[in-house]
Structure formats: C-alpha cells, structure tokens
Design a protein around this motif. Structure first.
Motif, mmCIF file in Angstrom:
data_model
loop_
_atom_site.group_PDB
_atom_site.id
_atom_site.type_symbol
_atom_site.label_atom_id
_atom_site.label_comp_id
_atom_site.label_asym_id
_atom_site.label_seq_id
_atom_site.Cartn_x
_atom_site.Cartn_y
_atom_site.Cartn_z
ATOM 1 N N LEU A 28 5.174 5.165 -8.003
ATOM 2 C CA LEU A 28 6.106 4.550 -7.053
ATOM 3 C C LEU A 28 7.535 4.608 -7.577
ATOM 4 O O LEU A 28 8.478 4.903 -6.822
ATOM 5 N N ALA A 63 -1.893 -0.761 4.232
ATOM 6 C CA ALA A 63 -3.211 -0.818 3.608
ATOM 7 C C ALA A 63 -4.235 -1.634 4.383
ATOM 8 O O ALA A 63 -5.435 -1.465 4.183
ATOM 9 N N ARG A 68 -3.189 8.653 -4.257
ATOM 10 C CA ARG A 68 -1.820 8.951 -4.648
ATOM 11 C C ARG A 68 -1.440 10.252 -3.957
ATOM 12 O O ARG A 68 -1.790 11.332 -4.403
ATOM 13 N N SER A 119 1.347 3.840 -2.200
ATOM 14 C CA SER A 119 1.112 5.073 -2.951
ATOM 15 C C SER A 119 0.375 6.162 -2.172
ATOM 16 O O SER A 119 0.276 7.287 -2.647
ATOM 17 N N GLY A 149 0.830 -1.195 0.000
ATOM 18 C CA GLY A 149 0.000 0.000 0.000
ATOM 19 C C GLY A 149 0.864 1.244 0.000
ATOM 20 O O GLY A 149 0.718 2.109 0.855
ATOM 21 N N HIS A 171 -6.735 3.880 -2.340
ATOM 22 C CA HIS A 171 -6.200 4.096 -3.696
ATOM 23 C C HIS A 171 -5.738 5.535 -3.912
ATOM 24 O O HIS A 171 -5.738 6.036 -5.028
ATOM 25 N N THR A 184 2.458 -4.753 -8.615
ATOM 26 C CA THR A 184 1.038 -4.654 -8.278
ATOM 27 C C THR A 184 0.669 -5.633 -7.183
ATOM 28 O O THR A 184 1.323 -6.654 -6.989
ATOM 29 N N TYR A 185 -0.409 -5.307 -6.455
ATOM 30 C CA TYR A 185 -0.968 -6.250 -5.504
ATOM 31 C C TYR A 185 -1.959 -7.146 -6.243
ATOM 32 O O TYR A 185 -2.053 -7.111 -7.465
ATOM 33 N N THR A 229 4.148 -2.044 -3.283
ATOM 34 C CA THR A 229 2.982 -2.558 -3.995
ATOM 35 C C THR A 229 1.902 -1.487 -4.039
ATOM 36 O O THR A 229 1.697 -0.748 -3.081
ATOM 37 N N ALA A 230 1.230 -1.429 -5.185
ATOM 38 C CA ALA A 230 0.127 -0.485 -5.377
ATOM 39 C C ALA A 230 -0.655 -0.940 -6.596
ATOM 40 O O ALA A 230 -0.284 -1.910 -7.269
ATOM 41 N N ASN A 259 -0.706 3.265 -10.308
ATOM 42 C CA ASN A 259 0.272 3.975 -9.484
ATOM 43 C C ASN A 259 1.683 3.404 -9.590
ATOM 44 O O ASN A 259 2.559 3.786 -8.811
ATOM 45 N N GLN A 260 1.917 2.515 -10.545
ATOM 46 C CA GLN A 260 3.246 1.912 -10.665
ATOM 47 C C GLN A 260 4.317 2.947 -11.010
ATOM 48 O O GLN A 260 5.392 2.971 -10.406
#
Length: 297
Positions: free
Chosen positions: A177, A208, A290, A147, A145, A288, A186-187, A168-169, A173-174
C-alpha cells in the motif's frame, strides 16, 4: 474451441471446461483470440446466482467479462481497429479461446496481455466509486480493503489526482500500500482508533464487505460520504451501494492515459490456466489479493 461454462448455479465445482462453437462479432463488436482473461469477484457472484438483476443470464452460460487478445474478426460498423491489433476490454464469456468484446481499446506499448486483462472491470469500478463518493483533490479518502485490484487502482488514481489515501489491508500488504502512495494501517481489532490517529477522514470506500459500514460512517461523519462495492447492506446505514456499471469506453481511455504516463500499474498476483478456473474463483472469493488474478490462454 475451449471455454469455461456452467449449467447450474453453485460453487466452483459447477465450472466445466467444454468444447463450444466459436462466437462471431455482430455489428459494433469485435472478436479476439483471447490471450488472457481477468478474474473478478463479479464472475463468481454470477456463477452463484447472486447478481441476476444486474447480470441476467441463460444457462448454460460462459464465464468472464474482461480479456486481452488479438483481433481476428471485426463487426459491421466498427472503425479504428483491424484484424491483428492487440486490444483489451470487456465482453462476455471471456474464459475461452475466442471471445466477443463490446468495449475495447488498443494496448499501450510494453503492456503484456496478462497485465492488460486485469484492468477493464477494476478500472471502471475504481473510477465510478471515486466519482460517487465525491472526494476532491486535497481531501483524505479512507479505503477499506485497499490491496486488491480495485483498491490498487483507487490508490493510484487518487495519487494522480492529489488525494490523500489511508488504506487498510493485512499485515503482509502494508508495504505494498505504501508503494502505491497510501498511508497504510492494518484492519482487525482497534483499526478505527488506528485510522483516527492517522488523521481526519473526508470520505470512505468499502471494497472488502467486512461489515464495517457503521464505523466508516462514524469516521467520515456522514453516510453520504461512504460508498461500498461489497456490502449490499450499506443502505441500511444510509451509505451507498454501488453496483451499476458506468462507461467502460471512458474507463479504458483513462486507463491507457494513466499507463502511458507511468501513473498506473496493477500487478498480477497469480495466473491460472482455463482448466484451473475453479481454483481461481476459490482464491478470488477468499480475498487477500495483492493486485489481480488472470487466466492465461
């Protein structure tokens, strides 16, 4: 003055914009004309009555802990700040036109009120959990979590300290990060194997609360290397749940240092008016994010 208040615990609909008397700065405190107030998950948890042990309140109650604004009243014994100074920090009932702060610092040049209001609680939390998880320069930290506001702070503090971060996001949002210096993934289904392919993990933070403490313990090899700020059930797996705040004054000092050196910037994803506080809580609870969400006064 106008302030956001609630008279009963419940959903975002209990929040009301009301007329209230202005507070005054007691000894060791200052009062500010609020220009912006940070929106934090703890705000809606308090509103729901989840964290009364850490944040006891009497109803009706104001909302908000973080704010930035202009000093308009200085309490007895306060030095180093004057009426008219631009400051940001922590107080109470900050979703308001006027609020009292118990911890503060002068705003660095070039920092807007909107940005400043987003820093206090997330920076205190980020610095605290990095300390509690015991990660050292040269090691690899996994952040689940990554981001949101706290994640954004953790990634940048870690980068400044020479700590490698796997974050992880969501898919959207990759790149965000990566811009903060993290190795991103990613999760969702298969995330544990994706993390393993990226390298060994020394410590892990759960920001998260998505029910993955068991997997974080497996990845680090020890529950003592896992800290969560979002899953109160973490101790069931031997991991630590971090809830008690540390020194806000120290956190604010480090915040100013990092910003002044160009090593920290947490973007404001969305701004709201005081009348839109309920919508801000709905969006914050959905996650979620940013960066940060703030109220503009």
């Amino acid at each position: 003055m106008k302030k956001v208040s609630f008279a009963e615990f419940g959903g975002p609909d209990v929040l009301q914009l009301v007329d209230a008397e202005e507070p005054h700065a007691g000894p060791g405190h200052i009062r500010i004309a609020v220009r912006a107030a940070g929106v934090n998950p703890v705000d809606w948890r308090i509103r729901e009555g989840q964290v009364l042990g850490a944040h006891p309140i009497e109803l009706p109650s104001g909302v908000g802990l973080d704010a930035a604004g202009v000093v308009d009243e200085v309490g007895e014994g306060v030095v180093g700040v004057e009426v008219g100074d631009r400051v940001f920090g922590e107080g109470s009932s900050t979703y308001a036109e006027t609020a009292v702060l118990s911890a503060w610092t002068l705003m660095p040049a070039g920092l807007s009120f909107e940005e400043a209001a987003g820093y206090p609680s997330v920076m205190e939390t980020a610095l605290r959990v990095l300390r509690e998880v015991g990660v050292r320069p040269g090691q690899t930290l996994l952040v689940s979590g990554a981001s949101g506001g706290v994640g954004s702070a953790v990634l940048q503090i870690a980068r400044d300290r020479g700590i490698t971060v796997i974050g992880t996001a969501g898919a959207a949002n990759q790149e965000y990060l990566r811009s903060l210096g993290a190795v991103a993934t990613t999760y969702g289904e298969g995330w544990v194997e994706r993390v393993r392919r990226l390298g060994d993990v020394d410590t892990a933070l759960d920001l998260a609360g998505s029910g993955i403490i068991r997997e974080l313990v497996e990845l680090t090899g020890s529950p003592e290397k896992v800290v969560s700020i979002a899953d109160p059930g973490a101790p069931e797996f031997g991991a630590r749940f971090s809830g008690a705040a540390g020194s806000m004054a120290a956190a604010l000092a480090e915040t100013v240092d990092l910003i002044s050196r160009g090593r920290l910037h947490i973007p404001v994803e969305k701004s709201y008016s005081l009348a839109e506080a309920a919508a801000a809580h709905v969006d914050s609870r959905a996650g979620h994010t940013r960066g940060r969400r703030v109220l503009i006064i």
